[in-house]
Design an enzyme around this catalytic site. Structure first.
Site, PDB file in Angstrom:
ATOM      1  N   VAL A  66     -11.790  -6.804   1.363  1.00 39.41           N
ATOM      2  CA  VAL A  66     -11.284  -5.480   1.710  1.00 39.41           C
ATOM      3  C   VAL A  66     -10.253  -5.657   2.816  1.00 39.41           C
ATOM      4  CG1 VAL A  66     -11.893  -3.241   2.712  1.00 39.41           C
ATOM      5  CG2 VAL A  66     -13.407  -4.304   1.036  1.00 39.41           C
ATOM      6  N   GLY A  67      -9.129  -4.961   2.700  1.00 37.28           N
ATOM      7  CA  GLY A  67      -8.097  -5.042   3.733  1.00 37.28           C
ATOM      8  C   GLY A  67      -8.183  -3.875   4.702  1.00 37.28           C
ATOM      9  N   THR A 114       0.851  -1.190   0.000  1.00 40.55           N
ATOM     10  CA  THR A 114       0.000   0.000   0.000  1.00 40.55           C
ATOM     11  C   THR A 114       0.881   1.233   0.000  1.00 40.55           C
ATOM     12  OG1 THR A 114      -1.679  -1.141   1.310  1.00 40.55           O
ATOM     13  CG2 THR A 114      -1.756   1.257   1.348  1.00 40.55           C
ATOM     14  N   GLY A 159       0.910  -4.009   4.644  1.00 40.27           N
ATOM     15  CA  GLY A 159       1.150  -5.417   4.937  1.00 40.27           C
ATOM     16  C   GLY A 159      -0.164  -6.167   4.922  1.00 40.27           C
TER      17      GLY A 159
HETATM   18  N1  ASP Z   1      -2.717  -3.681   3.543  1.00 40.80           N
HETATM   19  C1  ASP Z   1      -3.041  -4.009   2.184  1.00 40.80           C
HETATM   20  C2  ASP Z   1      -4.209  -4.950   2.176  1.00 40.80           C
HETATM   21  O1  ASP Z   1      -4.280  -5.826   3.006  1.00 40.80           O
HETATM   22  C3  ASP Z   1      -1.916  -4.609   1.412  1.00 40.80           C
HETATM   23  C4  ASP Z   1      -0.525  -4.126   1.759  1.00 40.80           C
HETATM   24  O2  ASP Z   1      -0.342  -3.008   2.226  1.00 40.80           O
HETATM   25  O3  ASP Z   1       0.451  -4.878   1.581  1.00 40.80           O
HETATM   26  O4  ASP Z   1      -5.036  -4.845   1.301  1.00 40.80           O
END
Ligand code: ASP
Length: 304
Positions: free
Chosen positions: A178-179, A149, A201
């Site tokens: 959705v994250g 992100t 993450g």
């Molecule tokens: N946090 C984001 C998600 O889970 C992905 C990332 O930042 O690596 O969608």
């Protein structure tokens, strides 16, 4: 004083441009938006915006959020398919007393009402990656589960702060997944009085610890941003380990109202961009060595 920080090497160019904007007296919110748009528009950055990572059905679905640290208002969008700049949409929603967090069709309707541009977010490279993963999945092989992100936190000369996030989420995610990125408190939080924080993450882990709110809350109680990141992340990792799980893949950044900043990670190296005095540099922290340091040439060549 003005400062901004952004996650990963991909934020470096945008953070540099926004550092100049802030040095010329620009606003924190504009700095955040501009830095993130720069990443969203660049197809070489494969986990955000145009050319992002497709879901299982081959759609690039994006999540984004924006928070104003002066008003504590926020805007967030999730599962948006073809809005060219999800962060612009999130920012336009910020300030609304109701309907400031929108998903899917409703978010796209709002983008149309605001007159924001649309585009097919799938590039040939993204679709090639998706077809290869489908072939691997059919052979019962591990598919690449990449994600990242772009998170940007900014402090302007007037002492105002803003936070923004944008991602296409997990590669090959389930439709509708959705994250943490558009979830206030998990993916981002911002309060002019205490500071701002954001996370990147595995969202399913980050949201278990409401990592961003936790870090800002620690700053409210007097922690500096580096300690706040380490303690917020450390507590969640300790809990995961006690539950018999691994440390996971999580990184965070935080910025205090005095311009000091911090970061923490469960990864060997987590690069992030720091913009001050009209220019940006890359810095890094690692799980084994949590001190903030410059990025080595070798790390630079490998970094996202
Ligand atoms: N946090 C984001 C998600 O889970 C992905 C990332 O930042 O690596 O969608």
């Amino acid at each position: 004083m003005s400062v901004l920080i952004g996650t990963w090497k991909m934020s470096l160019t945008g953070v540099g441009g926004s550092a100049r904007l802030l040095a010329d007296g620009g606003e924190a919110g504009d700095a955040v938006e501009q830095a993130i748009v720069c990443v969203e528009d660049e197809p070489a950055f494969t986990s955000v915006g145009y050319g992002g990572l497709p879901d299982r059905e081959g759609h690039v679905m994006t999540d984004a959020a924006f928070m104003n640290g002066t008003t504590l208002r926020l805007g967030a969008v999730m599962s948006v398919e073809s809005v060219r700049s999800p962060i612009r949409l999130a920012r336009r929603l910020c300030g609304r007393p109701t309907n400031c967090v929108l998903a899917g069709h409703g978010a796209e309707q709002a983008a149309r009402a605001f007159g924001l541009p649309f585009r097919d977010m799938r590039t040939e490279a993204a679709m090639r990656r998706w077809r290869e993963a489908c072939e691997q999945a059919a052979l019962d092989q591990e598919v690449y589960t990449g994600h990242d992100t772009v998170c940007v936190l900014a402090l302007d000369e007037r002492g105002h702060m803003a936070a923004g996030t944008s991602t296409s989420g997990l590669f090959m995610k389930a439709p509708g997944r959705v994250g943490d990125t558009p979830l206030v408190g998990s993916g981002f939080y911002c309060d002019d009085r205490y500071g701002a924080a954001a996370a990147t993450g595995l969202g399913e882990d980050i949201m278990r610890g409401c990592l961003s709110y936790e870090a800002v809350s620690l700053m409210r109680r007097g922690a500096d941003p580096l300690t706040a990141c380490r303690e917020a992340l450390g507590a969640l990792v300790a809990r995961k380990v006690a539950l018999g799980e691994g440390c996971g893949s999580m990184s965070m950044i935080a910025l205090a109202p005095d311009g000091s900043f911090g970061a923490a990670t469960t990864l060997p190296v987590f690069p992030f961009a720091v913009g001050r005095d009209g220019a940006a540099v890359l810095r890094a922290v690692g799980c084994a060595d949590p001190a903030i340091r410059p990025v080595t040439e070798a790390e630079l060549a490998e970094a996202d």
